[in-house]
Write an enzyme that holds these catalytic residues in place. Structure first.
Site, short mmCIF file in Angstrom:
data_model
loop_
_atom_site.label_atom_id
_atom_site.label_comp_id
_atom_site.label_asym_id
_atom_site.label_seq_id
_atom_site.Cartn_x
_atom_site.Cartn_y
_atom_site.Cartn_z
N CYS A 62 20.52 74.95 50.94
CA CYS A 62 19.18 75.44 51.12
C CYS A 62 18.96 76.95 50.66
O CYS A 62 19.99 77.51 49.92
CB CYS A 62 19.25 75.56 52.74
N ALA A 82 21.45 79.77 51.47
CA ALA A 82 22.84 79.63 50.52
C ALA A 82 22.61 79.87 49.44
O ALA A 82 23.53 80.65 48.74
CB ALA A 82 22.99 78.06 50.52
N ARG A 135 33.27 81.15 49.01
CA ARG A 135 33.14 80.84 47.64
C ARG A 135 33.93 81.66 46.65
O ARG A 135 33.90 81.60 45.36
CB ARG A 135 31.53 81.03 47.16
N HIS A 185 17.74 81.41 45.05
CA HIS A 185 17.88 82.23 43.93
C HIS A 185 16.87 82.88 43.34
O HIS A 185 16.95 84.15 43.10
CB HIS A 185 18.61 81.27 42.60
#
Lengths: 489, 514
Positions: free
Chosen positions: A65, A68, A99, A198
């Protein structure tokens, strides 16, 4: 297997796969599946697939999403800031330290990447709003973590639904504490995948770093040079940015900033003065690169540090932007590493030659890693992205070597079916899919986390990549699946 | 540069001088205090170890730092995967489902199927009915589950979607093509901003049990329902079943994910094992229901006890005493003697406890985890003469703190034993610096505490991401207690060797026999 039979097989697989869906879903998914070829022309994507559209409900997509995309990808690795997962407790917990964004620092004292800060919403915060609690979070952080250089608010779903004004909180509190506070409206329901996250996060960089008050950060001690560059869109997974940075420095460039693996606020603040932005993950950071081009006149170029063929091409492309001294040093770097790369390929190519690979990842990797596999003699026969746009698929067309099945936002059912039909020797994707294929006895590598190995970028990274692929494909464990009492066939 | 005969990954690569130089160079562009003024970092790092810091830390009211809990739908997904051929279906945004799946998968090293109906902005405005209608249909068509268990994310809860009405509407519109009238689609509202993952477990279990048993009430059968709770130890589920089976009684384990998250290699089937749907429908007709986790099943058990009038109640089979109580409860409910098999198992456990006790006696422990796990594990520590100095439960429901206090008060060391309800692992860090312990027991989130405070960590809990296969073992029953004993004792012994291995200074105590 000739290219024609491969293509026919791939097309038949798609046809077969679509049969399982109800009509509406089949119609939708049909547009996201295709067969691409390096010779294709007149297409704005690859394999004619459609992308960046809403996921079909109920099919086990691998997508994440917007939260994220912002907290997990863009902002989370900025190490000297504290990133508050703003809302209920889950999002921050599930995404904590997963990550592998490596960094150097004293965690909990001057850097905070692997920690989890949450405003831990309770029912009364939903009913009465959470702005007051958020303000208090800032106060408490200032007391307990005085060396932080700033705070970001990473909004979870409820924030945008209950009418909270985190921008106002950020503004007031930033003035009070005299540090950068960045409100990010990256609620998970925004957009169709992590991709919009992003973009939203990039916009927040623009508004609150570039256009913000950074007087608490001293940048005056760095004098710009002709050779300053910034690495954009490398999250230092397993140390990737470090094994990239070393090459750029060896060829005489000065890397002023890393976005955003192992990044600090000061590096971000210094970036508007660099001569060139080097963009690795186009998808997640093209927005801020375009902005810097428009606003500060900084050109940007894309590069690819996976595998020697692409690395060499990229090094030369970067060097071409600078003067002859850099170009000469670039050739020296290439020459310096060539014997090592030759030795790596000589060692591993015979063990991997002709092995077929299917990929499904996010960001840049579904196309960027193809060259690295091909350098080892491996053949990529399928690839796809979780959250790409047309421009990613267009770029993919340039990186594929042969008829390649292209699957956008592939779900669990489709990927499993493609693998069963095309029978690759290696599947390379994420953690959610890993054990499905390992159960089938297929070698598998996680291409988000490098399966807790890496780095894979640069020359040193390629050696590790080769070793890891060999480890996966040639491990004796896969042969154990069949018991000796089971009949052949 | 790499040497082809000795390629190293990041663990050793960055120690090389050329990379040390890269990292040192980078500092000039950094704003982290370590790059600017390392002495200041030392000063603050020291201060975080102080009582002054601890007081400020414990006074926090708003920010949570390094939590030891997760949110409701995670528990709902676990419940669903404990039923035969059941697809967990989360009504909301798909980002949540990606997180639940990866979280469980990182722990179990197993696939975790779960779908979402991918709600986005338009669903936030108009509600998620369209997504639900399409999602249920696609899920049924593609994965062909025997049952779909629907839970919610906070997004769906904030906008107030009505699951019951939506599911009915989906079935109505489908006209029996994929979602026939009788197709079981139980549901539960699981808002993330209420309680924790164990609340979600309770809500989904309640949803499945209450909805599947509608109209099924018939004659009572001599049979015991077992509800394991949010159990992350696959071996524990098997231990519990083996204890019940030793009594030769009929039983149904409601929510048994022991096969789902422990699939053999060689073949992949999306669903394996689980409680049979027919058994789940009939569980209302059992004579008794035992829940193994009181705080993870309070709503469910209220229904079972008040409305279904089942005998049974709670029993937490972790540790010697806990297992004894569970065994005696079964003996009472079945009206039979304790089987010899269990008597022998008990005897072996006690024998092992008496072999190892000197190494645990008087040792101080810090421990955190879910409320029911803690009651069992702390009870076991006390049975061994250990001192659980800090017992921390981030997701402690009402009543837990008093119950834990009462348990600790049975210890001769009670005055130095502390209960920390609703606190997080950054609180724990301060506690460990100011009132140190010998060992910690907890999940993978403890590794940063291990690094910062130097306290050895014994991996018991959930999630465990960075140690392999522990979840395959049992921590319940007599055999599970033996595992606890083995792990803890051997960690104590490992540490003893660590402390005494220094040549010609301490290694006189580096004994071959312990």
């Amino acid at each position: 297997m000739g290219p024609e039979t491969l293509e026919a097989k791939q097309k038949a697989a798609i046809e077969e796969i679509l049969k399982a869906y109800p009509e509406k879903a089949a119609k939708n998914r049909e547009k996201h599946l295709g067969v691409g070829s390096p010779n294709d022309e007149n297409q704005k994507t690859c394999g004619d697939v459609r992308s960046n559209k809403k996921t079909v409900p109920g099919v086990m997509s691998q997508r994440g999403c917007a939260y994220a995309g912002s907290k997990g990808v863009v902002w989370g690795p900025v190490k000297d800031m504290i990133h508050i997962s703003h809302g209920p407790i889950g999002c921050g917990q599930y995404s904590r330290a997963g990550r592998r964004n490596y960094y150097i620092g004293v965690t909990g004292v001057d850097t905070f990447v692997t920690m989890n800060f949450s405003s831990d919403f309770q029912e009364n915060n939903i009913v009465f709003g959470g702005d007051k609690k958020l303000g208090k979070c800032v106060d408490e952080i200032e007391v307990l973590f005085p060396l932080n250089n700033g705070i970001t608010f990473q909004s979870e779903c409820p924030i945008g639904l209950i009418g909270d004004d985190i921008n106002a909180v950020a503004k007031t509190k930033a003035k009070e504490i005299g540090k950068t506070i960045v409100p990010v409206n990256c609620e998970g329901f925004r957009g169709v995948s992590q991709s919009l996250g992003h973009h939203i996060a990039n916009d927040a960089v623009r508004d609150f770093i570039f256009d913000g008050d950074l007087s608490h950060i001293n940048t005056s001690d760095v004098t710009p040079t002709e050779y300053d560059v910034a690495i954009i869109g490398d999250y230092n997974i397993g140390g990737d940015t470090w094994s990239s940075r070393i090459l750029l420095e060896e060829m005489g460039l000065r890397v002023v900033a890393q976005w955003s693996g192992d990044a600090t606020l000061k590096e971000m603040a210094l970036t508007p003065k660099v001569k060139l932005n080097l963009l690795h993950c186009y998808r997640s950071m093209n927005y801020i690169s375009r902005h810097m081009e428009k606003e500060f006149g900084i050109p940007w170029i894309e590069y690819n540090f996976f595998g020697p063929s692409q690395t060499i091409k990229s090094l030369r492309k970067i060097a071409a932007f600078f003067d002859e001294s850099i170009q000469a040093k670039c050739e020296e770097v290439i020459a310096k590493y060539q014997p090592m790369i030759d030795a790596v390929i000589a060692k591993y190519k015979p063990r991997l030659d002709g092995k077929t690979v299917m990929l499904f990842v996010g960001g840049l990797r579904p196309r960027h890693v193809i060259g690295a596999y091909e350098d080892l003699g491996m053949e990529v026969i399928g690839t796809g992205y979780e959250f790409a746009h047309d421009d990613d698929y267009k770029r993919t067309k340039e990186e594929i070597f042969r008829s390649t099945v292209i699957y956008d936002d592939v779900n669990e059912y489709e990927l499993e079916a493609f693998v069963k039909k095309l029978q690759p020797d290696l599947v390379a994707s994420g953690i959610k899919e890993k054990y499905v294929f390992q159960k089938m006895g297929l070698p598998y590598r996680q291409m988000h986390s490098w399966d807790y190995s890496g780095p894979y970028h640069g020359y040193d990274g390629f050696a590790i990549f080769a070793q890891d692929m060999d480890l996966a494909i040639n491990s004796p464990v896969w042969a154990h699946s069949k018991a000796p009492w089971e009949k052949e066939g | 540069m790499q040497e082809v005969e000795k390629i190293v990954n990041g663990k050793d690569l960055f120690k090389r001088p050329e990379y040390a130089e890269v990292l040192a160079n980078k500092k000039q562009f950094e704003s982290s205090m370590l790059a600017i003024n390392p002495a200041k970092v030392d000063e603050i790092a020291e201060w975080t170890k102080s009582w002054d810091y601890r007081e400020k830390n414990l006074a926090r009211e708003a920010i949570t730092v390094n939590p030891a809990k997760a949110c409701q739908p995670l528990g709902a997904v676990m419940v669903a995967l404990g039923f035969e051929g059941t697809m967990p279906y989360v009504h909301g945004s798909h980002g949540c489902v990606a997180y639940f799946r990866s979280y469980f998968t990182k722990h179990f090293k197993e696939p975790t199927p779960c779908v979402s109906d991918s709600m986005t902005e338009d669903a936030a405005v108009f509600g998620g009915l369209v997504n639900m209608k399409e999602g249920l249909k696609n899920c049924a068509a593609v994965y062909k589950p025997k049952m779909i268990a629907v839970s919610t994310t906070c997004m769906a809860e904030v906008i107030g979607d009505d699951l019951q009405a939506f599911i009915l509407a989906a079935k109505e519109e489908d006209k029996g093509e994929f979602l026939p009238e009788e197709y079981p689609i139980p549901y539960a509202h699981t808002p993330s901003f209420v309680g924790s993952h164990i609340t979600g477990y309770d809500n989904m279990m309640h949803g499945i049990m209450s909805q599947l048993t509608e109209g099924q009430k018939g004659e009572t059968k001599q049979r015991i329902n077992i509800i394991p709770g949010f159990e992350t130890y696959i071996g524990s589920l098997r231990s519990v079943k083996s204890i019940v089976e030793a009594f030769g009684t009929d039983y149904i384990m409601l929510g048994d994910h022991s096969d789902q998250w422990d699939m053999p290699a060689g073949n992949y089937e999306m669903f394996q094992g689980g409680t049979k749907i027919d058994d789940a429908k009939d569980c209302i007709n059992s004579s008794a229901t035992i829940s193994l986790q009181k705080y993870a099943t309070s709503k469910t058990m209220k229904m079972v006890e008040k409305r279904w009038k089942h005998a049974g109640g709670f029993s937490n089979p972790i540790g010697l005493k806990g297992t004894d109580e569970f065994v005696m409860k079964l003996a009472e409910l079945t009206g039979t003697e304790v089987p010899q098999k269990l008597k022998t198992e008990r005897g072996r456990l006690v024998d092992a406890m008496q072999d190892s006790y000197p190494y645990m006696h008087g040792k101080k422990f810090a421990i955190w985890g879910d409320p029911d796990f803690l009651l069992g594990a702390v009870s076991f520590l006390l049975e061994m003469g250990a001192e659980p100095t800090h017992v921390l439960c981030h997701n402690a429901p009402n009543g837990w703190e008093a119950e834990m206090r009462a348990l600790l008060d049975t210890s001769p060391a009670k005055d130095s034993l502390n209960v920390w309800a609703g606190k997080d692992l950054w609180h724990m860090r301060s506690l460990l610096f100011t009132e140190p312990v010998d060992f910690m027991i907890g999940n993978s989130y403890g590794k940063e505490l291990m690094r910062d405070t130097g306290t050895p960590l014994i991996y018991i809990g959930f999630p465990i991401f960075d140690r392999h296969h522990l979840h395959r073992y049992s921590i319940s029953g007599y055999d599970g207690a033996l595992n606890l004993l083995t792990w803890i004792t051997n960690k104590v012994l490992d540490q003893l060797d660590e402390d005494t291995k220094h040549i010609a200074t301490t290694d006189y105590f580096f004994d071959l026999v312990r």
